[in-house]
Scaffold this active site. Structure first.
Site, PDB file in Angstrom:
ATOM      1  CG  ASP A  10      -2.093  -2.588   0.809  1.00  0.00           C
ATOM      2  OD1 ASP A  10      -2.521  -1.916   1.650  1.00  0.00           O
ATOM      3  OD2 ASP A  10      -1.734  -3.786   0.880  1.00  0.00           O
ATOM      4  CB  SER A  11       1.078  -0.447   2.283  1.00  0.00           C
ATOM      5  OG  SER A  11       0.937  -1.750   2.751  1.00  0.00           O
ATOM      6  CE1 TYR A  42       1.408   3.319   2.575  1.00  0.00           C
ATOM      7  CE2 TYR A  42      -1.160   3.434   2.398  1.00  0.00           C
ATOM      8  CZ  TYR A  42       0.238   3.611   1.967  1.00  0.00           C
ATOM      9  OH  TYR A  42       0.288   4.184   0.718  1.00  0.00           O
ATOM     10  N   GLY A  43       0.769   0.505   8.510  1.00  0.00           N
ATOM     11  CA  GLY A  43       0.153   0.060   9.871  1.00  0.00           C
ATOM     12  C   GLY A  43       0.722   0.778  10.880  1.00  0.00           C
ATOM     13  CB  CYS A  73      -5.094  -0.240   2.493  1.00  0.00           C
ATOM     14  SG  CYS A  73      -4.014   0.146   4.147  1.00  0.00           S
ATOM     15  CB  THR A  75      -3.770   0.668   7.502  1.00  0.00           C
ATOM     16  OG1 THR A  75      -3.439  -0.701   8.002  1.00  0.00           O
ATOM     17  CG2 THR A  75      -3.204   1.717   8.380  1.00  0.00           C
ATOM     18  CD  GLU A 151       4.911  -6.021   1.309  1.00  0.00           C
ATOM     19  OE1 GLU A 151       5.948  -5.781   0.311  1.00  0.00           O
ATOM     20  OE2 GLU A 151       3.687  -5.562   0.886  1.00  0.00           O
ATOM     21  CB  CYS A 185      -4.283  -6.477   7.821  1.00  0.00           C
ATOM     22  SG  CYS A 185      -2.778  -6.011   6.743  1.00  0.00           S
ATOM     23  CB  THR A 186      -5.575  -6.433   2.103  1.00  0.00           C
ATOM     24  OG1 THR A 186      -4.449  -5.395   2.276  1.00  0.00           O
ATOM     25  CG2 THR A 186      -6.962  -5.709   1.998  1.00  0.00           C
ATOM     26  CG  HIS A 187      -0.081  -7.283   3.607  1.00  0.00           C
ATOM     27  ND1 HIS A 187      -0.546  -5.919   3.532  1.00  0.00           N
ATOM     28  CD2 HIS A 187       1.182  -7.285   2.967  1.00  0.00           C
ATOM     29  CE1 HIS A 187       0.572  -5.232   2.788  1.00  0.00           C
ATOM     30  NE2 HIS A 187       1.484  -6.130   2.468  1.00  0.00           N
TER      31      HIS A 187
HETATM   32  N1  DGL Z   1      -2.450  -4.297   3.812  1.00  0.00           N
HETATM   33  C1  DGL Z   1      -2.650  -3.016   4.571  1.00  0.00           C
HETATM   34  C2  DGL Z   1      -3.846  -3.201   5.543  1.00  0.00           C
HETATM   35  O1  DGL Z   1      -4.691  -3.912   5.082  1.00  0.00           O
HETATM   36  C3  DGL Z   1      -1.379  -2.279   5.287  1.00  0.00           C
HETATM   37  C4  DGL Z   1      -0.329  -2.983   5.926  1.00  0.00           C
HETATM   38  C5  DGL Z   1       0.734  -2.144   6.347  1.00  0.00           C
HETATM   39  O2  DGL Z   1       1.217  -1.767   5.370  1.00  0.00           O
HETATM   40  O3  DGL Z   1       1.010  -2.084   7.460  1.00  0.00           O
HETATM   41  O4  DGL Z   1      -3.823  -2.498   6.684  1.00  0.00           O
END
Ligand code: DGL
Length: 270
Positions: A10-11, A42-43, A73, A75, A151, A185-187
């Site tokens: 992931d990012s 990444y988004g 991820c 994204t 983050e 989004c996994t976050h």
């Molecule tokens: N966790 C990632 C996702 O599921 C990336 C989030 C990011 O870095 O913007 O999209």
């Protein structure tokens, strides 16, 4: 029996939600996690850059001998699905299984999905859910600010900054009678308590990370490809200390000894 590790990337920290889900389902597997913290988020990147980055991230894990990969991820999963599926190893994205889970939700209210800006702009989550459940209204909402929030160490439901950010971002979903919300989004899995507190218990939360982990688990079991000694190691392209501190906080155990750094990778056209 296949003792090679599973790769997850992931990012940054978000894909750890997939690692946690995998460890519950397949506790004996060895896992190598890559958080591309140097290039997070990444988004907000271009689709062109995301497609290159997806390939680089998978090559980094393949170089370490993984047997299969979760692109943890949303994204990358929604902008580079063809790049993932063309890779030489089995690669699981976080869209396929999660949109199926959403389409199976019973309840008359609309379905909602939240994800990063690039994921929502791609239209993939909404389109795929609508294809599977054409009778349902689907609402898609970008919540890019959640990524920075997590983050930077804010995920607790009682944290006033978290409450403010969740309320501001999810206001369009409040009191809409939503049946289920996909955390695309996994976050966002790390905000589930805060999201539930804001939207109420009536909204079922679906985790894209858990759906992908379940798919991988079934795939490996069906092919007798499980095996390992439960070892997890973590790679980051950013600061090892910072990654170790934040990841340990999120996962509730000290992983400092398991973290190593890799050199940041470059792409054209960020
Ligand atoms: N966790 C990632 C996702 O599921 C990336 C989030 C990011 O870095 O913007 O999209």
């Amino acid at each position: 029996m296949d003792n090679r590790p599973i790769g997850v990337f992931d990012s940054g920290l978000g894909g750890l939600t997939a690692v946690q889900a995998l460890r519950e389902l397949l506790p004996d597997e060895n896992i190598i996690y890559f958080g591309d913290t140097a290039r997070m988020p990444y988004g907000t990147k271009s689709v062109k850059a995301l497609r290159q980055m997806a390939l680089q991230d998978m090559e980094l894990l393949a170089d370490r001998g993984v047997k299969a990969i979760i692109a943890a991820c949303g994204t990358v999963s929604s902008t580079a699905a063809d790049v993932l599926s063309a890779f030489r190893l089995p690669v699981f994205n976080v869209v396929d299984a999660s949109v199926r889970a959403m389409a199976e939700i019973e309840g008359s209210g609309p379905l909602a999905v939240i994800a990063t800006r690039a994921s929502i702009e791609s239209g993939v989550f909404k389109r795929r859910i609508t294809q599977l459940a054409p009778e349902k209204k689907v609402i898609a909402l970008p919540c890019q600010s959640f990524v920075e929030l997590i983050e930077s160490g804010h995920s607790e439901a009682r944290d006033p900054l978290v409450q403010k950010c969740v309320a501001e971002s999810l206001e369009p979903l409040k009191d809409r009678g939503i049946s289920a919300l996909l955390l695309g989004c996994t976050h966002f899995g790390y905000l589930d308590e805060a999201i539930k507190a804001y939207l109420g218990d009536g909204v079922k939360l679906v985790s894209a990370s858990h759906c992908a982990a379940r798919s991988m688990s079934s795939y490996l079991k069906a092919r007798a490809m499980t095996g390992g000694s439960g070892r997890v190691s973590y790679l980051t392209s950013g600061s090892g200390d910072e990654f170790a501190r934040r990841a340990s906080d999120l996962m509730g155990r000290n992983i400092s000894a398991l973290v190593s750094c890799v050199s940041p990778m470059e792409v054209d056209n960020l």
